[in-house]
Design a protein around this motif. Structure first.
Motif, PDB file in Angstrom:
ATOM      1  N   SER A 151       6.392  -9.866 -28.664  1.00 19.21           N
ATOM      2  CA  SER A 151       5.557  -8.721 -29.035  1.00 19.21           C
ATOM      3  C   SER A 151       6.207  -7.917 -30.148  1.00 19.21           C
ATOM      4  O   SER A 151       5.534  -7.449 -31.066  1.00 19.21           O
ATOM      5  CB  SER A 151       5.328  -7.799 -27.834  1.00 19.21           C
ATOM      6  OG  SER A 151       4.842  -8.534 -26.762  1.00 19.21           O
ATOM      7  N   VAL A 192      -9.152 -12.719 -21.990  1.00 22.36           N
ATOM      8  CA  VAL A 192      -8.100 -11.893 -21.375  1.00 22.36           C
ATOM      9  C   VAL A 192      -8.379 -11.800 -19.880  1.00 22.36           C
ATOM     10  O   VAL A 192      -9.422 -11.284 -19.478  1.00 22.36           O
ATOM     11  CB  VAL A 192      -8.093 -10.471 -21.982  1.00 22.36           C
ATOM     12  CG1 VAL A 192      -6.975  -9.630 -21.386  1.00 22.36           C
ATOM     13  CG2 VAL A 192      -7.969 -10.526 -23.489  1.00 22.36           C
ATOM     14  N   ARG A 245       0.578  -7.499 -23.350  1.00 25.68           N
ATOM     15  CA  ARG A 245      -0.447  -8.130 -22.533  1.00 25.68           C
ATOM     16  C   ARG A 245      -1.150  -7.070 -21.667  1.00 25.68           C
ATOM     17  O   ARG A 245      -2.371  -7.058 -21.555  1.00 25.68           O
ATOM     18  CB  ARG A 245       0.197  -9.203 -21.639  1.00 25.68           C
ATOM     19  CG  ARG A 245      -0.823  -9.910 -20.850  1.00 25.68           C
ATOM     20  CD  ARG A 245      -0.417 -10.979 -19.911  1.00 25.68           C
ATOM     21  NE  ARG A 245      -1.606 -11.263 -19.112  1.00 25.68           N
ATOM     22  CZ  ARG A 245      -2.597 -12.014 -19.519  1.00 25.68           C
ATOM     23  NH1 ARG A 245      -2.529 -12.615 -20.669  1.00 25.68           N
ATOM     24  NH2 ARG A 245      -3.674 -12.185 -18.765  1.00 25.68           N
ATOM     25  N   LEU A 247      -2.888 -10.667 -28.930  1.00 27.34           N
ATOM     26  CA  LEU A 247      -2.629 -11.470 -27.737  1.00 27.34           C
ATOM     27  C   LEU A 247      -2.654 -12.972 -28.038  1.00 27.34           C
ATOM     28  O   LEU A 247      -1.919 -13.747 -27.423  1.00 27.34           O
ATOM     29  CB  LEU A 247      -3.656 -11.130 -26.636  1.00 27.34           C
ATOM     30  CG  LEU A 247      -3.183 -11.469 -25.228  1.00 27.34           C
ATOM     31  CD1 LEU A 247      -1.940 -10.679 -24.863  1.00 27.34           C
ATOM     32  CD2 LEU A 247      -4.279 -11.187 -24.219  1.00 27.34           C
ATOM     33  N   SER A 288       0.102 -15.895 -27.022  1.00 28.20           N
ATOM     34  CA  SER A 288      -0.206 -17.144 -26.334  1.00 28.20           C
ATOM     35  C   SER A 288       0.347 -18.339 -27.103  1.00 28.20           C
ATOM     36  O   SER A 288       0.970 -19.226 -26.511  1.00 28.20           O
ATOM     37  CB  SER A 288      -1.718 -17.299 -26.159  1.00 28.20           C
ATOM     38  OG  SER A 288      -2.218 -16.203 -25.447  1.00 28.20           O
TER      39      SER A 288
END
Lengths: 198, 256, 274
Positions: A180, C33, C222, C241, C245
């Motif tokens: 992230s 999601v 997430r 997102l 993945s």
């Protein structure tokens, strides 16, 4: 292509990321700028905090503010040759206050509440949790006699396995976190800096 | 108005019991009955790490973590004393990097005293203990640079760590340094396990601190904490069994 | 071959990962999601609060963790404003106010009025001592808001004085501030605590969630994407997102190849020794 601050941030990002390739001059320059700006930021914040939490209360007649000011000044005794011992008093005060403050949390939140939460109707999972907790606790039993150590050998080994499994879960979660962070930087470079992504 | 905060009575009793157990063991140690603490591999590896760095003529990097004056930092500082004495004895070079200003004077004093204890205070360099930055990642970037430029041969990281743990240990790994790490922050232990040669997990760090200090009272306190763990196990087992027998007296007591 | 995999230059891994993370930014994969229970619990708790309830958002993350936590702050801010819940922003980490300003700006067209719908008390040093002090008396602990206005002059703060006046505290935490809220507010005053965390802190917060000490939590980027889905307003987290993945897929492949190479080499070495 963004403002001058965006450019600065982009160059800094690329500079620090270049360490992944190898240590280089570009990284070194960005590293020093980062450390220096961190120091400058801490200094400004420190002055602001002293003003808000010590000077202003004192100016408003709250004389008790003298105590933290004096304790804070004592930290600087290390710069006076032979007077380093004075730094121990503010350190002792800081540690004592921190310890006293955290006591309710440690005894209630981390001990009693957590143990009480394990009192569940027995199922495979709940028994595994209890056995796991006991074995992990026994892994951290340090002062057993030689005979005791032989007895603790197997439960503490099982405790170690349980911990490694937990560390695996932690690692997985953290990989997601690190990705992230990287995505955040890439998003900044592609969207805010280069403007090639919508 | 009650003198106790609501639902804190049992926590207070437990706290008194555990402090009592620690004091009991500390008193025993004071009377000469010093407990034996099991071997902690990471602690014993310090001499090996310093020896190797000396042979290679390269410095040892040490950090007591990035936390403020918390228990893990103190444990890291206790072991710093041991590491610095070993470094002084071997005539090696140590670089201690600091994130928190509050930790700087303590680390500085510990390293200086270690050289003094070995009778070579003149070899102590004030440049050994370096404040880098209180900004988390600026500290990490600075230390990574130092590790790389100074070509460290050993990297010892004992204390409280956050996200910088992997950045530092990965750099040490790349440098081929022998690495010893330990923290009580569970989140960061996996990275140390993956990248370091020796890892002190959680409370092992505190035990290492007590052993490194060589102070019998601190060793006694470790043994006292062990008794506290037995108390926790007893609560766990009794509570679990009684709840499954339909008896809720312990749950009720612990809710008070 | 196995040896080559084992001794692969780390830079190749970085490069492959870089491509895997970047690709979905140019070509979104549009993966669905799914909602985790911990996110659902936090959403449900907020959703059942009445208009006019008070929620404290403790903005305790540094810029380094913002990529994970800031989208959570924006999503939760949107939810709270849409429910007309009063928000008290504050922070135990120095960057609180800049994130608060940004979250309010990005929250959309709710036009909250400062001092009536939300306040920003800013950063307060003191760590756990601050949480303990504000639980007893918020006005004496903060005195002024982040701009220096006396909080006694802010109409919204007239009835918000202690932990008992707070209906929920959410720790947006990249360090350890959630422990202080659970220990000082939840344990002593019964104030419900929720967490919005970077991923590394999730595993060691789960015991609090299992024991009911934390009512719900969000897990990194997430978690932010899940919350965006729950409020029906996909944002930055949902877009990113896909990158997560594809990054995970690459990492799983590397772990598999790495382990096959490791065990394959070990077995062949054993055979040679035999």
């Amino acid at each position: 292509m963004g403002s001058i601050t965006t450019w600065m941030a982009a160059i800094g990002t690329l500079g620090l990321l270049s360490f992944a390739w190898k240590d280089n001059k570009f990284y070194s320059i960005c590293e020093h700028i980062y450390v220096a700006s961190g120091a400058a930021h801490a200094l400004v914040l420190g002055v602001k905090n002293i003003k808000a939490n010590a000077i202003i209360p004192l100016a408003e007649g709250k004389l008790l503010a003298i105590i933290p000011i004096v304790l804070g000044l004592m930290f600087y005794a290390r710069f006076i040759p032979g007077q380093m011992r004075w730094t121990r008093y503010p350190i002792a005060a800081t540690v004592g206050i921190g310890f006293g403050q955290s006591l309710p949390r440690l005894a209630s939140t981390n001990f009693v509440s957590q143990i009480r939460a394990t009192f569940k109707v027995w199922s495979f999972n709940s028994v595994l949790v209890i056995v796991g907790i006991i074995c992990v606790i026994l892994f951290f039993y340090f002062s057993a006699s030689k005979r005791g150590q032989r007895f603790l050998q197997y439960p503490s080994r099982f405790g170690r396995i349980i911990m490694m499994m937990a560390f695996g879960a932690l690692f997985g979660n953290t990989v997601m976190g690190r990705l992230s962070l990287m995505i955040g930087r890439l998003s900044f470079l592609f969207r805010d800096w280069l403007g090639i992504v919508g | 108005m009650s003198i106790f905060a609501p639902k804190q009575f049992f926590a207070l009793i437990s706290f008194i019991i555990m402090v009592g157990l620690v004091l009991y063991k500390v008193q025993q140690a004071r009377n000469g009955k010093v407990p034996t603490i099991r071997k902690i591999a990471g602690l014993e590896a310090i001499e090996e790490a310093v020896g190797r760095a000396t042979e290679m003529g390269r410095p040892i990097h040490y950090t007591p973590g990035t936390g403020n004056l918390v228990a893990a930092t103190f444990a890291g500082l206790e072991v710093l004393g041991l590491a610095a004495r070993t470094v002084a004895r071997y005539g090696a070079q140590i670089i201690v990097t600091i994130r928190r200003p509050l930790v700087l004077p303590i680390a500085d004093e510990i390293v200086r005293n270690s050289y003094m204890a070995e009778g070579i205070v003149e070899s102590y360099s004030p440049d050994s203990v370096r404040y880098i930055s209180s900004e988390q990642f600026a500290y990490a970037a600075g230390v990574m640079g130092i590790m790389s430029r100074e070509k460290i041969a050993a990297n010892i990281m004992l204390g409280y760590f956050l996200a910088e743990s992997l950045m530092l240990s990965e750099t040490g790994f790349k440098m081929g340094a022998i690495q010893i790490a330990g923290t009580d922050n569970r989140s960061q232990v996996p990275f140390f396990v993956a990248t370091c040669d020796y890892v002190l997990i959680g409370e092992e760090l505190f035990a290492a601190g007590a052993v490194a200090s060589g102070n019998p009272l601190k060793l006694g306190s470790i043994a006292g904490q062990d008794l506290g763990k037995i108390y926790a196990i007893l609560l766990l087992v009794i509570g679990s069994v009684t709840v499954n027998l339909g008896l809720n007296f312990l749950v009720d007591l612990m809710s008070k | 071959m196995l040896e080559k995999i084992q001794k692969m230059d780390q830079r190749i891994i970085y490069l492959v990962l870089l491509i895997a993370l970047s690709f979905p930014m140019f070509r979104p994969l549009g993966l669905p999601v799914s909602i985790g229970q911990t996110s659902q619990d936090l959403y449900d708790f907020i959703d059942q609060l009445d208009p006019g309830s008070v929620v404290v958002l403790s903005i305790d993350y540094s810029p380094g963790a913002a990529a994970q936590i800031h989208p959570q702050t924006i999503a939760i801010t949107k939810h709270l404003l849409s429910k007309k819940i009063k928000i008290v922003y504050m922070g135990l980490v120095q960057y609180a106010s800049q994130f608060t300003t940004d979250a309010i700006a990005k929250a959309g067209d709710y036009n909250p009025v400062y001092g009536q719908d939300y306040v920003d008390l800013g950063f307060k040093p003191g760590e756990e001592a601050t949480v303990s002090a504000m639980s007893k008396d918020i006005h004496a602990t903060f005195v002024t808001d982040s701009d220096g206005t006396a909080i006694a002059e802010l109409p919204m703060m007239a009835d918000i004085k202690t932990a008992s006046d707070i209906d929920l505290v959410i720790a947006f935490d990249s360090g350890g501030t959630r422990h202080w809220y659970v220990g000082q507010m939840q344990a002593l005053y019964g104030t419900p605590v929720g967490c919005a965390l970077n991923s590394v802190n999730v595993t060691n917060t789960m015991p609090y969630y299992d024991a009911g000490q934390v009512i719900g939590l969000l897990n990194g980027l997430r978690g932010a994407a899940e919350y965006e889905a729950l409020i029906g307003d996909p944002g930055e987290a949902t877009i990113n997102l896909d990158s997560i993945s594809s990054g995970h897929l690459v990492i799983i492949l590397f772990i598999l190849f790495g382990n096959i190479a490791y065990f394959g080499l070990r077995n062949s070495n054993k055979r040679k020794e035999a």
